[in-house]
Enzyme design. Structure first.
Site, mmCIF file in Angstrom:
data_model
loop_
_atom_site.group_PDB
_atom_site.id
_atom_site.type_symbol
_atom_site.label_atom_id
_atom_site.label_comp_id
_atom_site.label_asym_id
_atom_site.label_seq_id
_atom_site.Cartn_x
_atom_site.Cartn_y
_atom_site.Cartn_z
ATOM 1 N N HIS A 107 11.173 -1.914 -10.096
ATOM 2 C CA HIS A 107 10.544 -0.698 -10.586
ATOM 3 C C HIS A 107 11.603 0.224 -11.152
ATOM 4 O O HIS A 107 12.713 0.269 -10.625
ATOM 5 C CB HIS A 107 9.780 0.015 -9.459
ATOM 6 C CG HIS A 107 8.796 0.997 -9.975
ATOM 7 N ND1 HIS A 107 9.140 2.283 -10.301
ATOM 8 C CD2 HIS A 107 7.481 0.855 -10.265
ATOM 9 C CE1 HIS A 107 8.067 2.901 -10.763
ATOM 10 N NE2 HIS A 107 7.050 2.058 -10.762
ATOM 11 N N ASP A 133 1.897 -4.053 -7.849
ATOM 12 C CA ASP A 133 1.172 -5.131 -8.521
ATOM 13 C C ASP A 133 1.301 -6.467 -7.815
ATOM 14 O O ASP A 133 0.547 -7.397 -8.070
ATOM 15 C CB ASP A 133 1.666 -5.279 -9.961
ATOM 16 C CG ASP A 133 1.264 -4.093 -10.792
ATOM 17 O OD1 ASP A 133 0.156 -3.599 -10.579
ATOM 18 O OD2 ASP A 133 2.060 -3.645 -11.623
HETATM 19 N N1 CMC Z 1 12.953 -10.303 -11.924
HETATM 20 C C1 CMC Z 1 14.235 -10.608 -12.138
HETATM 21 N N2 CMC Z 1 15.187 -9.719 -12.506
HETATM 22 C C2 CMC Z 1 14.801 -8.451 -12.678
HETATM 23 C C3 CMC Z 1 13.462 -8.047 -12.469
HETATM 24 C C4 CMC Z 1 12.509 -9.021 -12.082
HETATM 25 N N3 CMC Z 1 11.247 -8.681 -11.862
HETATM 26 N N4 CMC Z 1 13.353 -6.712 -12.718
HETATM 27 C C5 CMC Z 1 14.569 -6.302 -13.073
HETATM 28 N N5 CMC Z 1 15.450 -7.341 -13.056
HETATM 29 C C6 CMC Z 1 16.901 -7.281 -13.313
HETATM 30 C C7 CMC Z 1 17.163 -7.183 -14.814
HETATM 31 O O1 CMC Z 1 17.387 -8.449 -15.391
HETATM 32 C C8 CMC Z 1 18.432 -6.333 -14.827
HETATM 33 O O2 CMC Z 1 19.520 -7.167 -14.528
HETATM 34 P P1 CMC Z 1 20.972 -6.851 -15.171
HETATM 35 O O3 CMC Z 1 21.366 -5.509 -14.674
HETATM 36 O O4 CMC Z 1 21.823 -7.957 -14.642
HETATM 37 O O5 CMC Z 1 20.795 -6.888 -16.659
HETATM 38 C C9 CMC Z 1 18.244 -5.375 -13.651
HETATM 39 O O6 CMC Z 1 17.375 -6.049 -12.744
HETATM 40 C C10 CMC Z 1 17.632 -4.026 -14.044
HETATM 41 O O7 CMC Z 1 16.447 -4.291 -14.783
HETATM 42 P P2 CMC Z 1 15.899 -3.357 -15.962
HETATM 43 O O8 CMC Z 1 14.992 -4.161 -16.839
HETATM 44 O O9 CMC Z 1 17.050 -2.647 -16.625
HETATM 45 O O10 CMC Z 1 15.076 -2.294 -15.124
HETATM 46 P P3 CMC Z 1 13.968 -1.316 -15.683
HETATM 47 O O11 CMC Z 1 13.986 -0.134 -14.805
HETATM 48 O O12 CMC Z 1 14.128 -1.104 -17.148
HETATM 49 O O13 CMC Z 1 12.604 -2.169 -15.503
HETATM 50 C C11 CMC Z 1 10.624 -3.074 -14.639
HETATM 51 C C12 CMC Z 1 11.698 -1.981 -14.504
HETATM 52 C C13 CMC Z 1 9.456 -2.769 -13.699
HETATM 53 C C14 CMC Z 1 10.076 -3.069 -16.093
HETATM 54 C C15 CMC Z 1 11.240 -4.444 -14.297
HETATM 55 O O14 CMC Z 1 11.719 -4.450 -12.964
HETATM 56 C C16 CMC Z 1 10.278 -5.613 -14.524
HETATM 57 O O15 CMC Z 1 10.172 -6.106 -15.659
HETATM 58 N N6 CMC Z 1 9.534 -6.045 -13.449
HETATM 59 C C17 CMC Z 1 8.536 -7.076 -13.579
HETATM 60 C C18 CMC Z 1 7.258 -6.472 -14.152
HETATM 61 C C19 CMC Z 1 6.519 -5.640 -13.133
HETATM 62 O O16 CMC Z 1 6.293 -6.066 -11.998
HETATM 63 N N7 CMC Z 1 6.071 -4.450 -13.566
HETATM 64 C C20 CMC Z 1 5.235 -3.559 -12.741
HETATM 65 C C21 CMC Z 1 5.885 -2.263 -12.400
HETATM 66 S S1 CMC Z 1 5.001 -1.374 -11.114
HETATM 67 C C22 CMC Z 1 3.475 -0.970 -11.817
HETATM 68 C C23 CMC Z 1 3.582 0.018 -12.914
HETATM 69 O O17 CMC Z 1 4.036 1.138 -12.669
HETATM 70 O O18 CMC Z 1 3.146 -0.297 -14.023
#
Ligand code: CMC
Length: 431
Positions: free
Chosen positions: A308, A366
């Site tokens: 998140h 989720d």
């Molecule tokens: N699986 C594997 N690696 C992950 C994941 C994941 N679900 N989420 C983040 N990472 C890694 C990502 O690769 C990155 O690694 P590095 O620093 O080595 O490049 C690091 O963690 C930080 O990730 P980010 O994409 O920069 O983080 P963000 O804050 O931009 O993204 C997120 C947050 C929710 C979009 C992301 O964690 C994700 O895509 N999760 C899966 C989708 C999901 O479950 N979304 C629902 C969110 S809760 C409901 C809502 O509010 O909508």
């Protein structure tokens, strides 16, 4: 907001610019950069808004490190345990918990608006039967502005109020109609003797030829899902609603924009993507393969339902949702369901794995909501519509707050331009 004694100072080419710092009631202070461009001829650069507060808001507070979520100051755990979705709607919209008389009046107003304009039934029939219910919802909610002309004037507080009540009341009806349409069953009209969550379940699962009795425990679980999704500060879809609304667009158009944004798998679409992932994994012995893929930088696969932007400790909604999942599956006698076994084992492994621990990737809301919804009998395509109808009150509360804010301006970010500089047109024959 109140001014703080702190000041941020930026030095650019020897010129010093002092920027005021403001306090909220809790949470990080903000550096007010509004005069930076005028005085320093520079913009700030923050793609994804990771360090940017785009507005003042008194609705929802999240402390991502502490895993805390407050609606108007009240912890989500207390609301999920003791309140109801319609009471939470009142709280988010008006700022305080209602008295019994205020709640009865509010419930009455919402209940009287649950039917949609009869002409809308024909509008639905224009969609293909195999349309994703979110596609149908984006269209139908946007089209509400073509049906409810008497609540489009955003400058009239009464019309804003009517639009808010209409959307809270009708979104469950529209989501249920989108579902019924997709499975070729007749639409089921709302039944106003039922509470909000039971009414939604009834519209989804009843058929005209049989009596359908809503199980109270399932209605309670549905109501809790709605409460847990009701608002979440300035997330992508809420920011979309605010940005659309900042131009003066009507509230139905703004909420349709929010629904479109919510659909993405990084946001509300994650509940569907998560359950599909659990099914794809299929059996517990295949989990290590998927964990490996999630960690592989060259593989775009992510563990859906994990991570998140704001929560870096745990998602408090996930905690409550997990309890609900156990309750619902127990009630339905399907605790040993294969998908659930995979989910539990995946959660256990990920919570111990160095990659997920070091990046603070915890199961989010989720991860568990899809398991409950599937157990209730919803197809995965309905998971995000249920998120949308639950979030409607948050979107509309944030939209109303923005419209009433005297400091409100059209949202207009700037950019760091990296395209070609000025060049002269070359006639087609000379290229
Ligand atoms: N699986 C594997 N690696 C992950 C994941 C994941 N679900 N989420 C983040 N990472 C890694 C990502 O690769 C990155 O690694 P590095 O620093 O080595 O490049 C690091 O963690 C930080 O990730 P980010 O994409 O920069 O983080 P963000 O804050 O931009 O993204 C997120 C947050 C929710 C979009 C992301 O964690 C994700 O895509 N999760 C899966 C989708 C999901 O479950 N979304 C629902 C969110 S809760 C409901 C809502 O509010 O909508």
């Amino acid at each position: 907001m109140s001014a703080s004694k702190r000041t941020a100072t930026i030095t650019l080419d020897g010129k010093t610019i002092d920027l005021p710092v403001h306090h909220g009631t809790t949470g990080p202070d903000v550096v007010d950069i509004r005069k930076l461009y005028a005085e320093g001829d520079v913009f700030t650069f923050d793609p994804g808004f990771t360090s940017t507060a785009a507005c003042e808001s008194g609705i929802t507070y999240i402390d991502g490190d502490a895993g805390e979520l407050l609606y108007r100051g009240y912890p989500i755990e207390q609301l999920a345990e003791q309140s109801s979705h319609l009471e939470v709607c009142y709280l988010l919209l008006y700022g305080e918990l209602p008295t019994p008389a205020q709640l009865a009046d509010f419930e009455g107003r919402v209940t009287r608006h649950t039917m949609v304009h009869e002409q809308m039934h024909y509008f639905f029939r224009g969609f293909r039967r195999d349309s994703h219910p979110m596609a149908t919802m984006v269209g139908v909610v946007g089209a509400m502005s073509a049906f409810y002309h008497d609540s489009l004037d955003i400058n009239d507080p009464w019309q804003r109020e009517v639009a808010a009540i209409r959307m809270i009341a009708k979104l469950p009806t529209i989501a249920a109609m989108a579902y019924k349409y997709s499975i070729g069953q007749p639409f089921v009209y709302p039944k106003n003797s039922l509470d909000y969550a039971s009414n939604f379940l009834h519209m989804c699962f009843a058929v005209p030829c049989e009596e359908y009795v809503v199980k109270p425990a399932l209605a309670k679980a549905m109501d809790r899902i709605m409460m847990l999704h009701a608002d979440h500060e300035q997330n992508a879809s809420t920011s979309t609603v605010r940005l659309a609304g900042s131009s003066g667009a009507n509230p139905f158009a703004c909420i349709a924009a929010g629904i479109a944004c919510l659909w993405g798998p990084a946001h509300g679409g994650a509940n569907q993507a998560c359950l599909e992932m659990l099914r794809e994994i299929g059996t517990v012995d295949r989990i290590p393969e998927f964990i490996r893929r999630a960690k592989d930088k060259n593989d775009s696969f992510r563990l859906m339902g994990f991570g998140h932007r704001v929560y870096k400790n745990f998602d408090p909604r996930a905690k409550v949702m997990k309890e609900s999942a156990d309750e619902v599956l127990g009630l339905l006698g399907i605790e040993n369901n294969e998908t659930l076994k995979v989910a539990k084992e995946l959660e256990r492994i990920a919570l111990e794995d160095e990659y997920f621990v070091s990046k603070k990737l915890y199961p989010n809301v989720d991860f568990y909501s899809g398991i409950i919804l599937e157990a209730m009998g919803f197809p995965t395509s309905m998971f995000t519509p249920i998120f949308a109808l639950s979030r409607t009150v948050g979107w509309i509360s944030q939209w109303k707050e923005m419209i009433a804010d005297p400091a409100q301006k059209i949202g207009r970010p700037r950019q760091l331009y990296v395209g070609p500089t000025r060049r002269d047109y070359i006639a087609i024959g000379a290229r």
